[in-house]
Design a protein around this motif. Structure first.
Motif, PDB file in Angstrom:
ATOM      1  N   GLY A 171       3.415 -15.872 -12.513  1.00 42.57           N
ATOM      2  CA  GLY A 171       3.451 -15.890 -11.065  1.00 42.57           C
ATOM      3  C   GLY A 171       2.048 -15.806 -10.500  1.00 42.57           C
ATOM      4  O   GLY A 171       1.062 -15.703 -11.240  1.00 42.57           O
ATOM      5  N   GLN A 172       1.967 -15.822  -9.170  1.00 44.11           N
ATOM      6  CA  GLN A 172       0.658 -15.788  -8.512  1.00 44.11           C
ATOM      7  C   GLN A 172       0.151 -14.365  -8.319  1.00 44.11           C
ATOM      8  O   GLN A 172      -1.010 -14.166  -7.979  1.00 44.11           O
ATOM      9  N   GLY A 173       1.015 -13.390  -8.538  1.00 46.50           N
ATOM     10  CA  GLY A 173       0.608 -11.996  -8.443  1.00 46.50           C
ATOM     11  C   GLY A 173       0.925 -11.371  -7.097  1.00 46.50           C
ATOM     12  O   GLY A 173       0.995 -12.055  -6.077  1.00 46.50           O
ATOM     13  N   THR A 174       1.103 -10.053  -7.116  1.00 45.77           N
ATOM     14  CA  THR A 174       1.308  -9.291  -5.887  1.00 45.77           C
ATOM     15  C   THR A 174       0.432  -8.046  -5.952  1.00 45.77           C
ATOM     16  O   THR A 174       0.339  -7.391  -6.998  1.00 45.77           O
ATOM     17  N   GLN A 175      -0.231  -7.748  -4.843  1.00 39.47           N
ATOM     18  CA  GLN A 175      -1.195  -6.643  -4.815  1.00 39.47           C
ATOM     19  C   GLN A 175      -0.470  -5.309  -4.662  1.00 39.47           C
ATOM     20  O   GLN A 175       0.372  -5.146  -3.775  1.00 39.47           O
ATOM     21  N   VAL A 176      -0.834  -4.360  -5.495  1.00 45.13           N
ATOM     22  CA  VAL A 176      -0.385  -2.971  -5.373  1.00 45.13           C
ATOM     23  C   VAL A 176      -1.625  -2.109  -5.189  1.00 45.13           C
ATOM     24  O   VAL A 176      -2.539  -2.145  -6.017  1.00 45.13           O
ATOM     25  N   THR A 177      -1.647  -1.368  -4.100  1.00 47.19           N
ATOM     26  CA  THR A 177      -2.775  -0.485  -3.809  1.00 47.19           C
ATOM     27  C   THR A 177      -2.250   0.929  -3.619  1.00 47.19           C
ATOM     28  O   THR A 177      -1.359   1.154  -2.791  1.00 47.19           O
ATOM     29  N   VAL A 178      -2.804   1.862  -4.390  1.00 50.75           N
ATOM     30  CA  VAL A 178      -2.384   3.260  -4.319  1.00 50.75           C
ATOM     31  C   VAL A 178      -3.552   4.081  -3.805  1.00 50.75           C
ATOM     32  O   VAL A 178      -4.614   4.127  -4.422  1.00 50.75           O
ATOM     33  N   SER A 179      -3.352   4.709  -2.667  1.00 56.62           N
ATOM     34  CA  SER A 179      -4.412   5.511  -2.065  1.00 56.62           C
ATOM     35  C   SER A 179      -4.281   6.964  -2.516  1.00 56.62           C
ATOM     36  O   SER A 179      -3.184   7.476  -2.725  1.00 56.62           O
ATOM     37  N   SER A 180      -5.427   7.617  -2.603  1.00 56.91           N
ATOM     38  CA  SER A 180      -5.439   9.032  -3.055  1.00 56.91           C
ATOM     39  C   SER A 180      -5.282   9.994  -1.886  1.00 56.91           C
ATOM     40  O   SER A 180      -5.362   9.612  -0.741  1.00 56.91           O
ATOM     41  N   GLN A 197      10.320  -0.971 -11.465  1.00 62.77           N
ATOM     42  CA  GLN A 197      10.368   0.210 -10.625  1.00 62.77           C
ATOM     43  C   GLN A 197       9.185   1.098 -10.990  1.00 62.77           C
ATOM     44  O   GLN A 197       9.044   1.492 -12.153  1.00 62.77           O
ATOM     45  N   MET A 198       8.353   1.390 -10.004  1.00 70.40           N
ATOM     46  CA  MET A 198       7.146   2.176 -10.241  1.00 70.40           C
ATOM     47  C   MET A 198       7.225   3.469  -9.451  1.00 70.40           C
ATOM     48  O   MET A 198       7.275   3.437  -8.217  1.00 70.40           O
ATOM     49  N   ASN A 199       7.275   4.573 -10.152  1.00 68.79           N
ATOM     50  CA  ASN A 199       7.347   5.891  -9.528  1.00 68.79           C
ATOM     51  C   ASN A 199       6.089   6.694  -9.828  1.00 68.79           C
ATOM     52  O   ASN A 199       5.361   6.395 -10.769  1.00 68.79           O
ATOM     53  N   ASN A 200       5.869   7.720  -9.030  1.00 65.75           N
ATOM     54  CA  ASN A 200       4.715   8.596  -9.222  1.00 65.75           C
ATOM     55  C   ASN A 200       3.432   7.773  -9.400  1.00 65.75           C
ATOM     56  O   ASN A 200       2.669   7.979 -10.347  1.00 65.75           O
ATOM     57  N   LEU A 201       3.219   6.874  -8.477  1.00 64.20           N
ATOM     58  CA  LEU A 201       2.063   5.982  -8.573  1.00 64.20           C
ATOM     59  C   LEU A 201       0.757   6.747  -8.439  1.00 64.20           C
ATOM     60  O   LEU A 201       0.670   7.748  -7.705  1.00 64.20           O
ATOM     61  N   LYS A 202      -0.243   6.261  -9.156  1.00 67.04           N
ATOM     62  CA  LYS A 202      -1.570   6.872  -9.174  1.00 67.04           C
ATOM     63  C   LYS A 202      -2.592   5.859  -8.688  1.00 67.04           C
ATOM     64  O   LYS A 202      -2.371   4.642  -8.816  1.00 67.04           O
ATOM     65  N   PRO A 203      -3.733   6.326  -8.178  1.00 66.24           N
ATOM     66  CA  PRO A 203      -4.772   5.380  -7.732  1.00 66.24           C
ATOM     67  C   PRO A 203      -5.185   4.399  -8.834  1.00 66.24           C
ATOM     68  O   PRO A 203      -5.480   3.233  -8.541  1.00 66.24           O
ATOM     69  N   GLU A 204      -5.150   4.825 -10.082  1.00 72.67           N
ATOM     70  CA  GLU A 204      -5.522   3.931 -11.173  1.00 72.67           C
ATOM     71  C   GLU A 204      -4.483   2.842 -11.448  1.00 72.67           C
ATOM     72  O   GLU A 204      -4.715   1.953 -12.269  1.00 72.67           O
ATOM     73  N   LEU A 209       0.852  -1.186   0.000  1.00 72.10           N
ATOM     74  CA  LEU A 209       0.000   0.000   0.000  1.00 72.10           C
ATOM     75  C   LEU A 209       0.883   1.230   0.000  1.00 72.10           C
ATOM     76  O   LEU A 209       1.815   1.336   0.814  1.00 72.10           O
ATOM     77  N   VAL A 210       0.596   2.164  -0.886  1.00 81.00           N
ATOM     78  CA  VAL A 210       1.395   3.379  -0.997  1.00 81.00           C
ATOM     79  C   VAL A 210       0.475   4.544  -1.332  1.00 81.00           C
ATOM     80  O   VAL A 210      -0.579   4.344  -1.960  1.00 81.00           O
ATOM     81  N   GLN A 211       0.863   5.727  -0.928  1.00 80.03           N
ATOM     82  CA  GLN A 211       0.081   6.911  -1.263  1.00 80.03           C
ATOM     83  C   GLN A 211       0.378   7.365  -2.686  1.00 80.03           C
ATOM     84  O   GLN A 211       1.462   7.083  -3.229  1.00 80.03           O
ATOM     85  N   ALA A 212      -0.570   8.045  -3.275  1.00 80.21           N
ATOM     86  CA  ALA A 212      -0.369   8.590  -4.615  1.00 80.21           C
ATOM     87  C   ALA A 212       0.892   9.448  -4.639  1.00 80.21           C
ATOM     88  O   ALA A 212       1.150  10.213  -3.710  1.00 80.21           O
ATOM     89  N   GLY A 213       1.679   9.274  -5.702  1.00 80.40           N
ATOM     90  CA  GLY A 213       2.947   9.970  -5.818  1.00 80.40           C
ATOM     91  C   GLY A 213       4.126   9.183  -5.286  1.00 80.40           C
ATOM     92  O   GLY A 213       5.281   9.558  -5.507  1.00 80.40           O
TER      93      GLY A 213
END
Length: 123
Positions: free
Chosen positions: A114-123, A81-88, A11-15
């Motif tokens: 793979g089985q997958g890993t969850q990425v959640t971006v909060s606004s 590498q994922m930067n500037n993450l957005k809720p979408e 879980l990460v915040q937007a940006g």
């Protein structure tokens, strides 16, 4: 038995930023194309980024300039590498391996997942 295992989601915040890794066992992918795909709730699985055996990369328009796929065959086959993450960007992210040298964009051309890993971006 071939296995791909993703790690690094959360879980990460937007940006914010996250780095996903994909570990492989059962075979080497050093000479083959690999990719990252994602699937959001209620949506089809879609391409995020691919990388050929030679290191050429391709990205979905929605992540260009923000995400970087890389490979280090001595360590994990591929990272994202994922930067500037957005809720979408919220989705389950999957690592995929092919038996091809070029990197197809179609999910059907990837033999290993793979089985997958969850990425959640909060606004």
């Amino acid at each position: 038995q071939v296995q791909l295992v993703e790690s690094g989601g959360g879980l990460v915040q937007a940006g914010g930023s996250l780095r996903l890794s994909c570990a492989a066992s059962g075979r080497t992918f050093s000479g083959y194309a690999m990719g990252w795909f994602r699937q959001a709730p209620g949506k089809q699985r879609e391409l995020v980024a691919t990388i050929t055996s030679g290191g050429s990369t391709n990205y979905a328009d929605s992540v260009k300039g923000r995400f970087t796929i890389s490979r280090d065959n001595a360590k994990n086959p591929i990272d994202l590498q994922m930067n500037n993450l957005k809720p979408e960007d919220t989705a389950v992210y999957y690592c995929a391996g092919s038996t091809l040298y070029y990197a197809p964009t179609s999910l059907r051309m990837y033999n290993y997942w793979g089985q997958g890993t969850q990425v959640t971006v909060s606004s």
